[in-house]
Design a protein around this motif. Sequence first.
Motif, PDB file in Angstrom:
ATOM      1  N   ASP A  74       0.837  -1.199   0.000  1.00  0.00           N
ATOM      2  CA  ASP A  74       0.000   0.000   0.000  1.00  0.00           C
ATOM      3  C   ASP A  74       0.871   1.249   0.000  1.00  0.00           C
ATOM      4  OD1 ASP A  74      -2.586  -1.298   0.144  1.00  0.00           O
ATOM      5  OD2 ASP A  74      -2.056  -1.835   2.192  1.00  0.00           O
ATOM      6  N   THR A  75       0.430   2.264  -0.725  1.00  0.00           N
ATOM      7  CA  THR A  75       1.208   3.495  -0.853  1.00  0.00           C
ATOM      8  C   THR A  75       1.053   4.386   0.376  1.00  0.00           C
ATOM      9  OG1 THR A  75       1.067   3.485  -3.270  1.00  0.00           O
ATOM     10  CG2 THR A  75       1.512   5.595  -2.219  1.00  0.00           C
ATOM     11  N   VAL A  76       2.192   4.871   0.873  1.00  0.00           N
ATOM     12  CA  VAL A  76       2.241   5.783   2.009  1.00  0.00           C
ATOM     13  C   VAL A  76       3.050   7.002   1.581  1.00  0.00           C
ATOM     14  CG1 VAL A  76       2.908   6.091   4.419  1.00  0.00           C
ATOM     15  CG2 VAL A  76       2.213   3.826   3.603  1.00  0.00           C
ATOM     16  N   VAL A  77       2.480   8.190   1.712  1.00  0.00           N
ATOM     17  CA  VAL A  77       3.171   9.427   1.345  1.00  0.00           C
ATOM     18  C   VAL A  77       3.789  10.040   2.605  1.00  0.00           C
ATOM     19  CG1 VAL A  77       2.946  11.743   0.382  1.00  0.00           C
ATOM     20  CG2 VAL A  77       1.645   9.851  -0.607  1.00  0.00           C
ATOM     21  N   ILE A  78       5.080  10.349   2.534  1.00  0.00           N
ATOM     22  CA  ILE A  78       5.824  10.891   3.666  1.00  0.00           C
ATOM     23  C   ILE A  78       6.034  12.390   3.474  1.00  0.00           C
ATOM     24  CG2 ILE A  78       7.903  10.681   5.068  1.00  0.00           C
ATOM     25  CD1 ILE A  78       6.395   8.085   4.977  1.00  0.00           C
ATOM     26  N   LEU A  79       5.685  13.184   4.469  1.00  0.00           N
ATOM     27  CA  LEU A  79       5.858  14.635   4.426  1.00  0.00           C
ATOM     28  C   LEU A  79       6.980  15.046   5.375  1.00  0.00           C
ATOM     29  CD1 LEU A  79       2.093  15.718   4.582  1.00  0.00           C
ATOM     30  CD2 LEU A  79       3.504  15.332   2.550  1.00  0.00           C
ATOM     31  N   LYS A 100       6.800  -4.135   2.872  1.00  0.00           N
ATOM     32  CA  LYS A 100       5.366  -4.187   3.174  1.00  0.00           C
ATOM     33  C   LYS A 100       4.595  -2.988   2.634  1.00  0.00           C
ATOM     34  CE  LYS A 100       5.874  -6.787   7.536  1.00  0.00           C
ATOM     35  NZ  LYS A 100       7.340  -6.870   7.547  1.00  0.00           N
ATOM     36  N   TYR A 101       5.307  -1.865   2.408  1.00  0.00           N
ATOM     37  CA  TYR A 101       4.636  -0.642   1.976  1.00  0.00           C
ATOM     38  C   TYR A 101       5.435   0.038   0.871  1.00  0.00           C
ATOM     39  CZ  TYR A 101       2.051  -1.312   6.301  1.00  0.00           C
ATOM     40  OH  TYR A 101       1.281  -1.856   7.301  1.00  0.00           O
ATOM     41  N   HIS A 102       4.715   0.744   0.043  1.00  0.00           N
ATOM     42  CA  HIS A 102       5.305   1.529  -1.033  1.00  0.00           C
ATOM     43  C   HIS A 102       5.367   2.983  -0.558  1.00  0.00           C
ATOM     44  CE1 HIS A 102       4.493   3.867  -4.937  1.00  0.00           C
ATOM     45  NE2 HIS A 102       5.783   3.603  -4.892  1.00  0.00           N
ATOM     46  N   PHE A 103       6.579   3.475  -0.289  1.00  0.00           N
ATOM     47  CA  PHE A 103       6.752   4.805   0.275  1.00  0.00           C
ATOM     48  C   PHE A 103       7.051   5.830  -0.813  1.00  0.00           C
ATOM     49  CE2 PHE A 103       7.894   2.067   3.932  1.00  0.00           C
ATOM     50  CZ  PHE A 103       6.943   2.542   4.829  1.00  0.00           C
ATOM     51  N   VAL A 104       6.405   6.972  -0.689  1.00  0.00           N
ATOM     52  CA  VAL A 104       6.604   8.078  -1.621  1.00  0.00           C
ATOM     53  C   VAL A 104       7.092   9.290  -0.827  1.00  0.00           C
ATOM     54  CG1 VAL A 104       5.541   9.615  -3.312  1.00  0.00           C
ATOM     55  CG2 VAL A 104       4.782   7.227  -3.146  1.00  0.00           C
ATOM     56  N   PHE A 105       8.260   9.775  -1.191  1.00  0.00           N
ATOM     57  CA  PHE A 105       8.846  10.962  -0.576  1.00  0.00           C
ATOM     58  C   PHE A 105       8.934  12.057  -1.626  1.00  0.00           C
ATOM     59  CE2 PHE A 105      10.575   7.139   1.285  1.00  0.00           C
ATOM     60  CZ  PHE A 105      10.690   7.372   2.640  1.00  0.00           C
ATOM     61  N   PRO A 279      -8.557   6.325  12.103  1.00  0.00           N
ATOM     62  CA  PRO A 279      -7.530   6.315  13.148  1.00  0.00           C
ATOM     63  C   PRO A 279      -6.438   7.348  12.860  1.00  0.00           C
ATOM     64  CG  PRO A 279      -8.032   4.083  12.433  1.00  0.00           C
ATOM     65  CD  PRO A 279      -8.686   5.010  11.448  1.00  0.00           C
ATOM     66  N   ILE A 280      -6.048   8.070  13.880  1.00  0.00           N
ATOM     67  CA  ILE A 280      -4.945   9.029  13.787  1.00  0.00           C
ATOM     68  C   ILE A 280      -3.956   8.679  14.895  1.00  0.00           C
ATOM     69  CG2 ILE A 280      -4.264  11.456  13.992  1.00  0.00           C
ATOM     70  CD1 ILE A 280      -7.120  12.181  13.077  1.00  0.00           C
ATOM     71  N   THR A 281      -2.717   8.439  14.508  1.00  0.00           N
ATOM     72  CA  THR A 281      -1.697   8.078  15.489  1.00  0.00           C
ATOM     73  C   THR A 281      -0.682   9.200  15.616  1.00  0.00           C
ATOM     74  OG1 THR A 281      -1.918   5.721  14.950  1.00  0.00           O
ATOM     75  CG2 THR A 281       0.060   6.397  16.126  1.00  0.00           C
ATOM     76  N   VAL A 282      -0.423   9.619  16.843  1.00  0.00           N
ATOM     77  CA  VAL A 282       0.597  10.617  17.135  1.00  0.00           C
ATOM     78  C   VAL A 282       1.752   9.906  17.832  1.00  0.00           C
ATOM     79  CG1 VAL A 282       1.158  12.735  18.379  1.00  0.00           C
ATOM     80  CG2 VAL A 282      -1.112  12.445  17.352  1.00  0.00           C
ATOM     81  N   ALA A 327       8.254  -0.224  15.869  1.00  0.00           N
ATOM     82  CA  ALA A 327       7.104  -0.950  16.407  1.00  0.00           C
ATOM     83  C   ALA A 327       5.848  -0.091  16.345  1.00  0.00           C
ATOM     84  CB  ALA A 327       7.384  -1.381  17.847  1.00  0.00           C
ATOM     85  N   PHE A 328       5.961   1.170  16.721  1.00  0.00           N
ATOM     86  CA  PHE A 328       4.802   2.061  16.709  1.00  0.00           C
ATOM     87  C   PHE A 328       4.337   2.374  15.287  1.00  0.00           C
ATOM     88  CE2 PHE A 328       5.818   4.050  21.122  1.00  0.00           C
ATOM     89  CZ  PHE A 328       5.127   3.017  21.734  1.00  0.00           C
ATOM     90  N   ILE A 329       5.290   2.570  14.373  1.00  0.00           N
ATOM     91  CA  ILE A 329       4.919   2.835  12.975  1.00  0.00           C
ATOM     92  C   ILE A 329       4.209   1.629  12.373  1.00  0.00           C
ATOM     93  CG2 ILE A 329       5.876   3.059  10.644  1.00  0.00           C
ATOM     94  CD1 ILE A 329       5.692   5.706  11.965  1.00  0.00           C
ATOM     95  N   SER A 330       4.748   0.434  12.629  1.00  0.00           N
ATOM     96  CA  SER A 330       4.123  -0.793  12.107  1.00  0.00           C
ATOM     97  C   SER A 330       2.707  -0.951  12.654  1.00  0.00           C
ATOM     98  CB  SER A 330       4.962  -2.016  12.485  1.00  0.00           C
ATOM     99  OG  SER A 330       6.241  -1.956  11.904  1.00  0.00           O
ATOM    100  N   GLU A 331       2.554  -0.720  13.943  1.00  0.00           N
ATOM    101  CA  GLU A 331       1.251  -0.829  14.584  1.00  0.00           C
ATOM    102  C   GLU A 331       0.271   0.185  13.999  1.00  0.00           C
ATOM    103  OE1 GLU A 331      -0.683  -0.151  19.050  1.00  0.00           O
ATOM    104  OE2 GLU A 331       1.486  -0.435  18.812  1.00  0.00           O
ATOM    105  N   ALA A 332       0.750   1.401  13.768  1.00  0.00           N
ATOM    106  CA  ALA A 332      -0.112   2.452  13.229  1.00  0.00           C
ATOM    107  C   ALA A 332      -0.577   2.116  11.815  1.00  0.00           C
ATOM    108  CB  ALA A 332       0.628   3.788  13.239  1.00  0.00           C
ATOM    109  N   LEU A 333       0.338   1.634  10.975  1.00  0.00           N
ATOM    110  CA  LEU A 333      -0.016   1.340   9.592  1.00  0.00           C
ATOM    111  C   LEU A 333      -0.951   0.147   9.476  1.00  0.00           C
ATOM    112  CD1 LEU A 333       3.383   2.007   7.777  1.00  0.00           C
ATOM    113  CD2 LEU A 333       1.336   3.442   7.786  1.00  0.00           C
ATOM    114  N   LYS A 334      -0.838  -0.787  10.404  1.00  0.00           N
ATOM    115  CA  LYS A 334      -1.719  -1.952  10.379  1.00  0.00           C
ATOM    116  C   LYS A 334      -3.178  -1.569  10.610  1.00  0.00           C
ATOM    117  CE  LYS A 334       1.673  -5.442  11.810  1.00  0.00           C
ATOM    118  NZ  LYS A 334       2.119  -6.336  12.922  1.00  0.00           N
ATOM    119  N   LYS A 335      -3.412  -0.424  11.234  1.00  0.00           N
ATOM    120  CA  LYS A 335      -4.783   0.020  11.484  1.00  0.00           C
ATOM    121  C   LYS A 335      -5.544   0.269  10.188  1.00  0.00           C
ATOM    122  CE  LYS A 335      -3.747   2.444  15.825  1.00  0.00           C
ATOM    123  NZ  LYS A 335      -3.725   3.766  16.490  1.00  0.00           N
TER     124      LYS A 335
END
Length: 342
Positions: A74-79, A100-105, A279-282, A327-335
Amino acid sequence: MQKIKFQNINSIFKRNTSFILIFLLVCAFLSSCTMDKKNKNTSKDYSNFELWDEWFLYNDDGSRLFVREFGDGDTVVILHGGFGAEHSYLINPFLPLADKYHFVFYDQRGSLRSPCSDSLVSLANHVEDLEHLRKEMNLDKLLIIGHSMGTFIGMNYAEKHPDNIKGLVLIASVPAKGSDTTMMGEKFQKSVLQRWERQEVLDTLKTHGLKVEDWGTYNSKQSSTLHRITFAATNTHHVKNWRKLQSAFYYRENAGAMAAKSIPSNWDFTKALEKLQIPITVIQGDDDYLPINMNEDWLQKVSKAELKMIQNAGHSCWIDNPEQFHAFISEALKKYNGNYMR
């Protein structure tokens, strides 16, 4: 004669049962090793530049954005943060998840690889650049991870384009409700500079024969080293990791100043974030120079927002505690699997 021969073979088998079992186990082990080796050989090493795609996103106003992408899934855009910084400092923290993810910077307009006229740099244009990127990549909705001022762009995008966002992860977040006095006032700036006075910072500078008060007397290399250490003092809990921090030299002041000018004196994204119903993860270090109390008020008002604190970590929390960060990033993306990953 055949019967005798059969009995001999049977006798040999009985005498060598242990040998045969060991032989079969060895064969199975070698087969397993071969499969493991095959799997390792077929997995992709995304630290290899040859697996990255790089291109320019051209805007109608004549500006262009440098885009870099890698990974599968799944595509994830990084700011990236800043304003006026660039994206490369965020690559290493996300490489472990590239299978696991397709990252776009991308470098935001006015930043290092996306130069443009200062007059074209504004918060509104940053937000519309993100929307242009979504359309260009044929993405129905965006899953966004922002860091620092990148979180401000992400939250602003959520307010302007609520139907086009499916996930939001905020790292070292700017408060969703705040003011320029809170973020850029004299009291806040003084608290940031006090981070340079920590004993670990003074000891690290001393190890390299440096003092902040003597900055103007040093040669170019000494001044650069002093800048890197104080940059780490601002952004990390463990200043000993100062060499691991990237982007200390890639900040474009004009781009940062122009974007900052376009920010309203007061802002409040809480209602917009609550309406999203996603879901919003901080993710925040407990030693971030943006203290967590800046976020406590709005976090209570956004029902689906969750705070994840990383112990003994600063603004660049992946440097101080990479295991907890991942661990937190993986958990957040799994949501965002299932219903949220449509």
